[in-house]
Design a protein around this motif. Structure first.
Motif, PDB file in Angstrom:
ATOM      1  N   ILE A  14     -44.041   9.623  37.517  1.00  0.00           N
ATOM      2  CA  ILE A  14     -43.066   8.497  37.625  1.00  0.00           C
ATOM      3  C   ILE A  14     -42.757   8.130  39.048  1.00  0.00           C
ATOM      4  O   ILE A  14     -42.766   6.809  39.058  1.00  0.00           O
ATOM      5  N   LEU A  15     -42.546   8.974  39.671  1.00  0.00           N
ATOM      6  CA  LEU A  15     -42.475   8.675  41.093  1.00  0.00           C
ATOM      7  C   LEU A  15     -43.465   7.887  41.838  1.00  0.00           C
ATOM      8  O   LEU A  15     -43.467   7.008  42.554  1.00  0.00           O
ATOM      9  N   ILE A  16     -44.779   8.395  41.654  1.00  0.00           N
ATOM     10  CA  ILE A  16     -45.799   7.708  41.929  1.00  0.00           C
ATOM     11  C   ILE A  16     -45.931   6.301  41.595  1.00  0.00           C
ATOM     12  O   ILE A  16     -46.258   5.607  42.497  1.00  0.00           O
ATOM     13  N   VAL A  17     -45.928   6.198  40.272  1.00  0.00           N
ATOM     14  CA  VAL A  17     -45.920   4.875  39.506  1.00  0.00           C
ATOM     15  C   VAL A  17     -44.929   4.053  40.224  1.00  0.00           C
ATOM     16  O   VAL A  17     -44.998   2.662  40.729  1.00  0.00           O
ATOM     17  N   PHE A  18     -43.644   4.487  40.475  1.00  0.00           N
ATOM     18  CA  PHE A  18     -42.306   3.936  40.992  1.00  0.00           C
ATOM     19  C   PHE A  18     -42.924   3.179  42.456  1.00  0.00           C
ATOM     20  O   PHE A  18     -42.662   2.246  42.963  1.00  0.00           O
ATOM     21  N   GLN A  23     -44.954  -0.971  46.423  1.00  0.00           N
ATOM     22  CA  GLN A  23     -45.962  -1.232  47.390  1.00  0.00           C
ATOM     23  C   GLN A  23     -46.693  -2.874  46.856  1.00  0.00           C
ATOM     24  O   GLN A  23     -47.060  -3.664  47.716  1.00  0.00           O
ATOM     25  N   LEU A  24     -46.986  -2.811  45.704  1.00  0.00           N
ATOM     26  CA  LEU A  24     -47.615  -3.927  44.921  1.00  0.00           C
ATOM     27  C   LEU A  24     -46.896  -5.185  44.717  1.00  0.00           C
ATOM     28  O   LEU A  24     -47.302  -6.382  44.487  1.00  0.00           O
ATOM     29  N   ASN A  25     -45.390  -4.919  44.733  1.00  0.00           N
ATOM     30  CA  ASN A  25     -44.725  -6.017  44.391  1.00  0.00           C
ATOM     31  C   ASN A  25     -44.878  -6.621  43.341  1.00  0.00           C
ATOM     32  O   ASN A  25     -44.576  -7.963  42.917  1.00  0.00           O
ATOM     33  N   ILE A  26     -44.895  -5.829  42.056  1.00  0.00           N
ATOM     34  CA  ILE A  26     -45.018  -6.706  40.651  1.00  0.00           C
ATOM     35  C   ILE A  26     -44.226  -5.737  40.027  1.00  0.00           C
ATOM     36  O   ILE A  26     -43.682  -4.590  40.085  1.00  0.00           O
ATOM     37  N   ALA A  27     -43.727  -6.276  38.656  1.00  0.00           N
ATOM     38  CA  ALA A  27     -43.069  -5.828  37.683  1.00  0.00           C
ATOM     39  C   ALA A  27     -41.595  -5.340  38.282  1.00  0.00           C
ATOM     40  O   ALA A  27     -41.164  -4.364  38.080  1.00  0.00           O
ATOM     41  N   TRP A  32     -36.651  -1.807  38.768  1.00  0.00           N
ATOM     42  CA  TRP A  32     -35.443  -1.480  38.456  1.00  0.00           C
ATOM     43  C   TRP A  32     -35.035  -0.537  37.458  1.00  0.00           C
ATOM     44  O   TRP A  32     -34.222   0.202  37.439  1.00  0.00           O
ATOM     45  N   LEU A  33     -36.010  -0.493  36.306  1.00  0.00           N
ATOM     46  CA  LEU A  33     -35.588   0.452  35.089  1.00  0.00           C
ATOM     47  C   LEU A  33     -35.873   1.933  35.716  1.00  0.00           C
ATOM     48  O   LEU A  33     -35.083   2.842  35.476  1.00  0.00           O
ATOM     49  N   ILE A  34     -36.963   2.140  36.259  1.00  0.00           N
ATOM     50  CA  ILE A  34     -37.337   3.275  36.954  1.00  0.00           C
ATOM     51  C   ILE A  34     -36.027   3.763  37.929  1.00  0.00           C
ATOM     52  O   ILE A  34     -35.861   4.941  38.023  1.00  0.00           O
ATOM     53  N   PHE A  35     -35.934   2.945  38.871  1.00  0.00           N
ATOM     54  CA  PHE A  35     -34.831   3.153  39.748  1.00  0.00           C
ATOM     55  C   PHE A  35     -33.474   3.599  39.156  1.00  0.00           C
ATOM     56  O   PHE A  35     -32.907   4.680  39.643  1.00  0.00           O
ATOM     57  N   LEU A  36     -33.184   2.942  38.161  1.00  0.00           N
ATOM     58  CA  LEU A  36     -31.812   3.315  37.453  1.00  0.00           C
ATOM     59  C   LEU A  36     -32.057   4.453  36.770  1.00  0.00           C
ATOM     60  O   LEU A  36     -31.198   5.324  36.344  1.00  0.00           O
ATOM     61  N   ALA A  37     -33.276   5.056  36.143  1.00  0.00           N
ATOM     62  CA  ALA A  37     -33.494   6.097  35.477  1.00  0.00           C
ATOM     63  C   ALA A  37     -33.753   7.414  36.284  1.00  0.00           C
ATOM     64  O   ALA A  37     -33.657   8.496  35.740  1.00  0.00           O
TER      65      ALA A  37
END
Length: 76
Positions: A14-18, A23-27, A32-37
């Motif tokens: 999940i950290l790698i996906v985040f 870096q790709l500036n998408i989604a 934000w969901l991953i950041f808050l989780a």
């Protein structure tokens, strides 16, 4: 594979996906969901590692430096 290793792998993935999404500036909502989780994911990972059923038979003095024998502590 033990349960705690799976948890560490999932949280690392999940950290790698985040980081990739940032870096790709998408989604942006997903970022934000991953950041808050994130704090809850880290707590889950820490809890699973600390409660893992592992027994350690060596003491800290015996295992001071395993890979460098010249740095091991000398017994008195």
């Amino acid at each position: 594979m033990k349960n705690y290793q799976t948890v560490v792998g999932v949280v690392t993935g999940i950290l790698i996906v985040f980081v990739t999404l940032i870096q790709l500036n998408i989604a942006l909502p997903l970022i934000w969901l991953i950041f808050l989780a994130g704090p809850f994911l880290v707590l889950w990972m820490v809890w699973s590692v600390l409660t893992a059923p592992i027994t350690i038979e060596e003491t800290f003095d015996e295992q001071w430096y395993q890979d460098k024998p010249e740095l091991r502590r000398e017994r008195d």
